[in-house]
Design a protein around this motif. Sequence first.
Motif, PDB file in Angstrom:
ATOM      1  N   CYS A  41       0.851  -1.190   0.000  1.00  0.00           N
ATOM      2  CA  CYS A  41       0.000   0.000   0.000  1.00  0.00           C
ATOM      3  C   CYS A  41       0.887   1.241   0.000  1.00  0.00           C
ATOM      4  O   CYS A  41       1.994   1.220   0.546  1.00  0.00           O
ATOM      5  CB  CYS A  41      -0.907   0.010   1.227  1.00  0.00           C
ATOM      6  N   CYS A  43      -0.021   3.896   1.467  1.00  0.00           N
ATOM      7  CA  CYS A  43      -0.308   4.562   2.745  1.00  0.00           C
ATOM      8  C   CYS A  43       0.215   3.704   3.907  1.00  0.00           C
ATOM      9  O   CYS A  43       0.530   2.519   3.729  1.00  0.00           O
ATOM     10  CB  CYS A  43      -1.816   4.743   2.944  1.00  0.00           C
ATOM     11  N   ALA A  44       0.239   4.319   5.053  1.00  0.00           N
ATOM     12  CA  ALA A  44       0.551   3.584   6.294  1.00  0.00           C
ATOM     13  C   ALA A  44      -0.384   4.139   7.361  1.00  0.00           C
ATOM     14  O   ALA A  44       0.053   4.781   8.323  1.00  0.00           O
ATOM     15  CB  ALA A  44       2.008   3.782   6.674  1.00  0.00           C
ATOM     16  N   CYS A  45      -1.674   3.940   7.145  1.00  0.00           N
ATOM     17  CA  CYS A  45      -2.685   4.578   8.000  1.00  0.00           C
ATOM     18  C   CYS A  45      -2.477   4.232   9.482  1.00  0.00           C
ATOM     19  O   CYS A  45      -2.122   3.096   9.814  1.00  0.00           O
ATOM     20  CB  CYS A  45      -4.088   4.149   7.571  1.00  0.00           C
ATOM     21  N   PHE A  47      -4.543   3.656  11.658  1.00  0.00           N
ATOM     22  CA  PHE A  47      -5.475   2.651  12.185  1.00  0.00           C
ATOM     23  C   PHE A  47      -5.344   1.297  11.490  1.00  0.00           C
ATOM     24  O   PHE A  47      -6.066   0.364  11.795  1.00  0.00           O
ATOM     25  CB  PHE A  47      -6.921   3.155  12.025  1.00  0.00           C
ATOM     26  N   CYS A  48      -4.420   1.181  10.529  1.00  0.00           N
ATOM     27  CA  CYS A  48      -4.350  -0.048   9.724  1.00  0.00           C
ATOM     28  C   CYS A  48      -3.550  -1.122  10.445  1.00  0.00           C
ATOM     29  O   CYS A  48      -2.410  -0.887  10.855  1.00  0.00           O
ATOM     30  CB  CYS A  48      -3.706   0.245   8.373  1.00  0.00           C
ATOM     31  N   ARG A  50      -2.121  -3.548   9.220  1.00  0.00           N
ATOM     32  CA  ARG A  50      -0.928  -3.963   8.477  1.00  0.00           C
ATOM     33  C   ARG A  50       0.347  -3.490   9.175  1.00  0.00           C
ATOM     34  O   ARG A  50       1.406  -4.078   9.032  1.00  0.00           O
ATOM     35  CB  ARG A  50      -0.938  -3.358   7.066  1.00  0.00           C
ATOM     36  N   PHE A  92      -5.778  -7.097   2.186  1.00  0.00           N
ATOM     37  CA  PHE A  92      -4.985  -6.586   3.281  1.00  0.00           C
ATOM     38  C   PHE A  92      -4.292  -5.294   2.866  1.00  0.00           C
ATOM     39  O   PHE A  92      -4.195  -4.355   3.628  1.00  0.00           O
ATOM     40  CB  PHE A  92      -3.968  -7.653   3.666  1.00  0.00           C
ATOM     41  N   GLY A  93      -3.826  -5.264   1.612  1.00  0.00           N
ATOM     42  CA  GLY A  93      -3.178  -4.069   1.087  1.00  0.00           C
ATOM     43  C   GLY A  93      -4.114  -3.309   0.163  1.00  0.00           C
ATOM     44  O   GLY A  93      -5.321  -3.508   0.180  1.00  0.00           O
ATOM     45  N   GLU A  94      -3.520  -2.443  -0.648  1.00  0.00           N
ATOM     46  CA  GLU A  94      -4.287  -1.593  -1.554  1.00  0.00           C
ATOM     47  C   GLU A  94      -4.374  -2.287  -2.924  1.00  0.00           C
ATOM     48  O   GLU A  94      -3.342  -2.478  -3.585  1.00  0.00           O
ATOM     49  CB  GLU A  94      -3.571  -0.230  -1.656  1.00  0.00           C
ATOM     50  N   ASN A 123      -7.688   3.428  -1.729  1.00  0.00           N
ATOM     51  CA  ASN A 123      -7.300   4.696  -1.108  1.00  0.00           C
ATOM     52  C   ASN A 123      -7.350   5.846  -2.118  1.00  0.00           C
ATOM     53  O   ASN A 123      -7.125   6.995  -1.764  1.00  0.00           O
ATOM     54  CB  ASN A 123      -5.914   4.595  -0.450  1.00  0.00           C
ATOM     55  N   ASN A 222      -8.968  -3.115   9.856  1.00  0.00           N
ATOM     56  CA  ASN A 222      -8.661  -4.065   8.770  1.00  0.00           C
ATOM     57  C   ASN A 222      -7.177  -4.353   8.754  1.00  0.00           C
ATOM     58  O   ASN A 222      -6.605  -4.660   7.794  1.00  0.00           O
ATOM     59  CB  ASN A 222      -9.134  -3.549   7.413  1.00  0.00           C
TER      60      ASN A 222
HETATM   61  S1  SF4 Z   1      -4.500  -0.871   3.379  1.00  0.00           S
HETATM   62 FE1  SF4 Z   1      -6.043   0.765   3.608  1.00  0.00          FE
HETATM   63  S2  SF4 Z   1      -6.064   1.219   5.816  1.00  0.00           S
HETATM   64 FE2  SF4 Z   1      -4.172   0.057   5.399  1.00  0.00          FE
HETATM   65  S3  SF4 Z   1      -2.571   1.593   5.034  1.00  0.00           S
HETATM   66 FE3  SF4 Z   1      -3.452   1.086   3.032  1.00  0.00          FE
HETATM   67  S4  SF4 Z   1      -5.083   2.580   2.691  1.00  0.00           S
HETATM   68 FE4  SF4 Z   1      -4.568   2.622   4.862  1.00  0.00          FE
END
Ligand code: SF4
Length: 222
Positions: A41, A43-45, A47-48, A50, A92-94, A123, A222
């Motif tokens: 992904c 991103c590294a949200c 709340f994620c 991962r 699990f990822g993007e 995303n 998630n």
């Molecule tokens: S998988 Fe979704 S929640 Fe997790 S880091 Fe990527 S965009 Fe954010």
Amino acid sequence: MILYTVKNGVYYNLEDFRQDLSDLGENGFPNKIYINMTNRCSCACTFCLRSLKEFNEHNSLWLREEPTVDEVKAEFEKYDWSHVAEIIFCGFGEPTMRLDDMVEVGAWLKSVRPEIPIRVNTNGLSDLVFEKPTAQCLQGIVDTVSISLNSSDAQKYVDVTRNQFGLKSYQAMIDYAKDCQKYVPNVVMTVVDIIGEEEVAACRKVCDDNGLFLRVRPYEAN
Ligand code: SF4
């Protein structure tokens, strides 16, 4: 696992179900099947899940290797899809990190089961990842694009998503959503309810100003 379904926030491998999947409905599942093709992904949200190493190593959604397009198709061919209401690229990822492969699998699904709607949960940053407009490749394949808006402004968005593109990512994500409206029947922006009423209202204004539909969904890690 490559194909899974979800009930009450718990992931279930499709291999745990009967081949005809009729027991999905019997057991109160929403008849939605998710495709997990990557852990990656942009991103590294915050709340994620991962980002939690221990969770990753023990979570069955974590792919040791990304499945090939043929391997994903082979998974689908194990089942009778009569009881499936929607197929969702999520994982699990993007999913758009593998844009070409996702489109190839989606096109194949549309050719073999055109009656089943296909959704992508994303995303919305694939234009930045691939450095080109990417919405058009979903045309005729994807019925719904669900994009995580996350926040009402660029700084909050970067603070939450910790994506690799910085402040420009927020407008790029909104532009991508507007571009998707040209090619995909349903485009839905989402936020989670835990951001609070004031922030939800601000997100709603962003969507209204940009002609986008907002769905406020309950938070599920998630
Ligand atoms: S998988 Fe979704 S929640 Fe997790 S880091 Fe990527 S965009 Fe954010």
